[in-house]
Design an enzyme around this catalytic site. Sequence first.
Site, PDB file in Angstrom:
ATOM      1  N   HIS A  72      63.484  85.836  41.450  1.00 36.19           N
ATOM      2  CA  HIS A  72      62.517  85.277  42.407  1.00 36.19           C
ATOM      3  C   HIS A  72      63.151  85.220  43.793  1.00 36.19           C
ATOM      4  O   HIS A  72      64.216  84.641  43.974  1.00 36.19           O
ATOM      5  CB  HIS A  72      62.079  83.878  41.969  1.00 36.19           C
ATOM      6  CG  HIS A  72      61.047  83.905  40.878  1.00 36.19           C
ATOM      7  ND1 HIS A  72      60.110  82.927  40.700  1.00 36.19           N
ATOM      8  CD2 HIS A  72      60.803  84.828  39.914  1.00 36.19           C
ATOM      9  CE1 HIS A  72      59.331  83.241  39.677  1.00 36.19           C
ATOM     10  NE2 HIS A  72      59.744  84.382  39.176  1.00 36.19           N
TER      11      HIS A  72
ATOM     12  N   TYR B 119      54.840  74.801  44.288  1.00 35.10           N
ATOM     13  CA  TYR B 119      54.947  73.339  44.265  1.00 35.10           C
ATOM     14  C   TYR B 119      53.814  72.784  45.132  1.00 35.10           C
ATOM     15  O   TYR B 119      53.669  73.197  46.288  1.00 35.10           O
ATOM     16  CB  TYR B 119      56.290  72.893  44.859  1.00 35.10           C
ATOM     17  CG  TYR B 119      57.500  73.216  44.019  1.00 35.10           C
ATOM     18  CD1 TYR B 119      58.067  74.492  44.030  1.00 35.10           C
ATOM     19  CD2 TYR B 119      58.090  72.242  43.215  1.00 35.10           C
ATOM     20  CE1 TYR B 119      59.192  74.785  43.264  1.00 35.10           C
ATOM     21  CE2 TYR B 119      59.222  72.527  42.448  1.00 35.10           C
ATOM     22  CZ  TYR B 119      59.759  73.799  42.479  1.00 35.10           C
ATOM     23  OH  TYR B 119      60.884  74.088  41.716  1.00 35.10           O
TER      24      TYR B 119
ATOM     25  N   PRO C 196      63.130  66.551  38.201  1.00 32.08           N
ATOM     26  CA  PRO C 196      63.089  68.017  38.044  1.00 32.08           C
ATOM     27  C   PRO C 196      62.580  68.785  39.268  1.00 32.08           C
ATOM     28  O   PRO C 196      62.622  70.016  39.257  1.00 32.08           O
ATOM     29  CB  PRO C 196      62.138  68.211  36.862  1.00 32.08           C
ATOM     30  CG  PRO C 196      61.307  66.981  36.822  1.00 32.08           C
ATOM     31  CD  PRO C 196      62.141  65.870  37.348  1.00 32.08           C
TER      32      PRO C 196
ATOM     33  N   LYS D  13      67.343  71.359  39.402  1.00 32.37           N
ATOM     34  CA  LYS D  13      68.806  71.329  39.544  1.00 32.37           C
ATOM     35  C   LYS D  13      69.557  70.925  38.272  1.00 32.37           C
ATOM     36  O   LYS D  13      70.777  71.097  38.194  1.00 32.37           O
ATOM     37  CB  LYS D  13      69.210  70.363  40.668  1.00 32.37           C
ATOM     38  CG  LYS D  13      68.843  70.861  42.053  1.00 32.37           C
ATOM     39  CD  LYS D  13      69.722  72.016  42.478  1.00 32.37           C
ATOM     40  CE  LYS D  13      69.137  72.814  43.595  1.00 32.37           C
ATOM     41  NZ  LYS D  13      69.225  74.239  43.463  1.00 32.37           N
TER      42      LYS D  13
ATOM     43  N   TYR E 137      67.799  75.228  47.495  1.00 27.43           N
ATOM     44  CA  TYR E 137      67.065  75.658  46.298  1.00 27.43           C
ATOM     45  C   TYR E 137      67.859  76.717  45.527  1.00 27.43           C
ATOM     46  O   TYR E 137      67.983  76.643  44.298  1.00 27.43           O
ATOM     47  CB  TYR E 137      65.681  76.195  46.670  1.00 27.43           C
ATOM     48  CG  TYR E 137      64.740  76.249  45.491  1.00 27.43           C
ATOM     49  CD1 TYR E 137      63.863  75.205  45.216  1.00 27.43           C
ATOM     50  CD2 TYR E 137      64.761  77.331  44.609  1.00 27.43           C
ATOM     51  CE1 TYR E 137      63.025  75.247  44.113  1.00 27.43           C
ATOM     52  CE2 TYR E 137      63.937  77.386  43.506  1.00 27.43           C
ATOM     53  CZ  TYR E 137      63.062  76.334  43.263  1.00 27.43           C
ATOM     54  OH  TYR E 137      62.239  76.370  42.164  1.00 27.43           O
TER      55      TYR E 137
HETATM   56  C1  PHB Z   1      59.993  74.706  34.798  1.00 27.41           C
HETATM   57  O1  PHB Z   1      59.675  75.898  34.752  1.00 27.41           O
HETATM   58  O2  PHB Z   1      59.967  74.014  33.789  1.00 27.41           O
HETATM   59  C2  PHB Z   1      60.387  74.110  36.094  1.00 27.41           C
HETATM   60  C3  PHB Z   1      60.577  74.928  37.192  1.00 27.41           C
HETATM   61  C4  PHB Z   1      60.926  74.378  38.405  1.00 27.41           C
HETATM   62  C5  PHB Z   1      61.091  73.010  38.522  1.00 27.41           C
HETATM   63  C6  PHB Z   1      60.928  72.190  37.415  1.00 27.41           C
HETATM   64  C7  PHB Z   1      60.564  72.732  36.188  1.00 27.41           C
HETATM   65  O3  PHB Z   1      61.422  72.479  39.716  1.00 27.41           O
END
Ligand code: PHB
Length: 393
Positions: A76, A204, A296, A300, A388
């Site tokens: 990504h 997000y 989450p 991280k 990130y």
């Molecule tokens: C996930 O795919 O479970 C996931 C991805 C990014 C995040 C949190 C969870 O920030």
Amino acid sequence: MKNVTKTNVAIIGAGPSGLLLGQLLYQNGIDNVILERKSSEYVLSRIRAGVLEHTTVKGLEKACVAERMHREGLVHHGVELVFDHQNVRIDFEKEIGKHVVVYGQTEVTRDLMDARITTGGTTIYEADDVALHDIDTISPYVTYVKNGEQHRLDCDFIAGCDGFHGVSRKSIPADILKTYERIYPFGWLGLLSDTPPISEELIYVKHDNGFALCSQRSTTRSRYYLQVPLSDKVEDWSDERFWQELKNRLPPEMVNKLVTGPSLEKSIAPLRSFVSEPMRYSTLFLAGDAAHIVPPTGAKGLNLAAGDVQCLADAFMDYYKNNSQFGIDSYSERCMKRVWAAERFSWYMTRLLHTFPENDDFDEKMQQAEFNQLKLTSHASKALAENYVGLPY
Ligand code: PHB
Ligand code: APR
């Protein structure tokens, strides 16, 4: 006691921290035994984020478990943030010339378990009543019960990789440990489905109703999350209700691309920031969730764990190969800077993108202004990109 064995490093916990440490040590000829409370099937049934930073990828390569990740992981180059239906794309390649690899934590764990079987490493699953003894002497040992029989494992060092609820951190005297904690007033409801992801990149979303995340495991499997009150139960959320609420929180042009389907799994996880210091007490070394938790938002958790165990494996190599104490003596201090940087970033992302019940109009304007910074200044988007994909260490 009749069942007494000996190893160099006793590792408590067969999550990603314990398994990766075990393989890194194996690659360097350091004997280790892993003790895990649950079965391997149970460990593999836990669904967690899988966004791998460059240094985590390197760690998996060093452990010789990166082949499938390189084949199946999705590279990504950016991530999208949406705030009250306005969006901004953070372009990792443009900002800092790096990327992340999306590959589920379950798959990382499976690859590590397979490698452990191939290399003949000992993992005792369903080890009950694991207890640490004499950790402040040069002869520590661990006891456990397997199939009703008491066992004793003598060792030089103990690696506490047993997660937030494990026994290792609790074995450090309370007056030595300093803990820091922030509990957030909401949880994440996750849904896994065999549907194509809504977009090639993660999205997000901040909406008045709360946060949402569109993530993925592969080109045919999606993972979505919704911010929900802590009082909610999974049973309150039918698949239909979940998809409807996700549609409410997404901008209309994205809703058109959403493919829905039956859930394979649904669960609610609380959000917490937590750090305990120091990460070493005498012969005991904490790593991963045993020492720290991040919310989450920013993915991280696994990367922090991978960073800890790479540092710890280097420290043990220094000790066994070069007869040097330096790595083990500086372990906690070396980890702490990286840990706090990730704690700060996860807290920042959580604060930026969630709806906080206690926020007043002023707080909401500040949140909006903070998001606008990402659109207005290249410094803000660069800082987000750098954090990130993972700060160098
Ligand atoms: C996930 O795919 O479970 C996931 C991805 C990014 C995040 C949190 C969870 O920030
Ligand atoms: N005895 C033996 N094993 C134990 C004990 C105990 N008393 N207590 C816990 N364990 C085991 C758990 O069953 C689990 O399999 O330790 C393991 C810890 O694994 P994780 O919780 O996955 O923690 P860690 O390996 O540090 O991985 C960190 O996992 O929680 C996510 O977001 C986090 O991605 C990050 C990663």
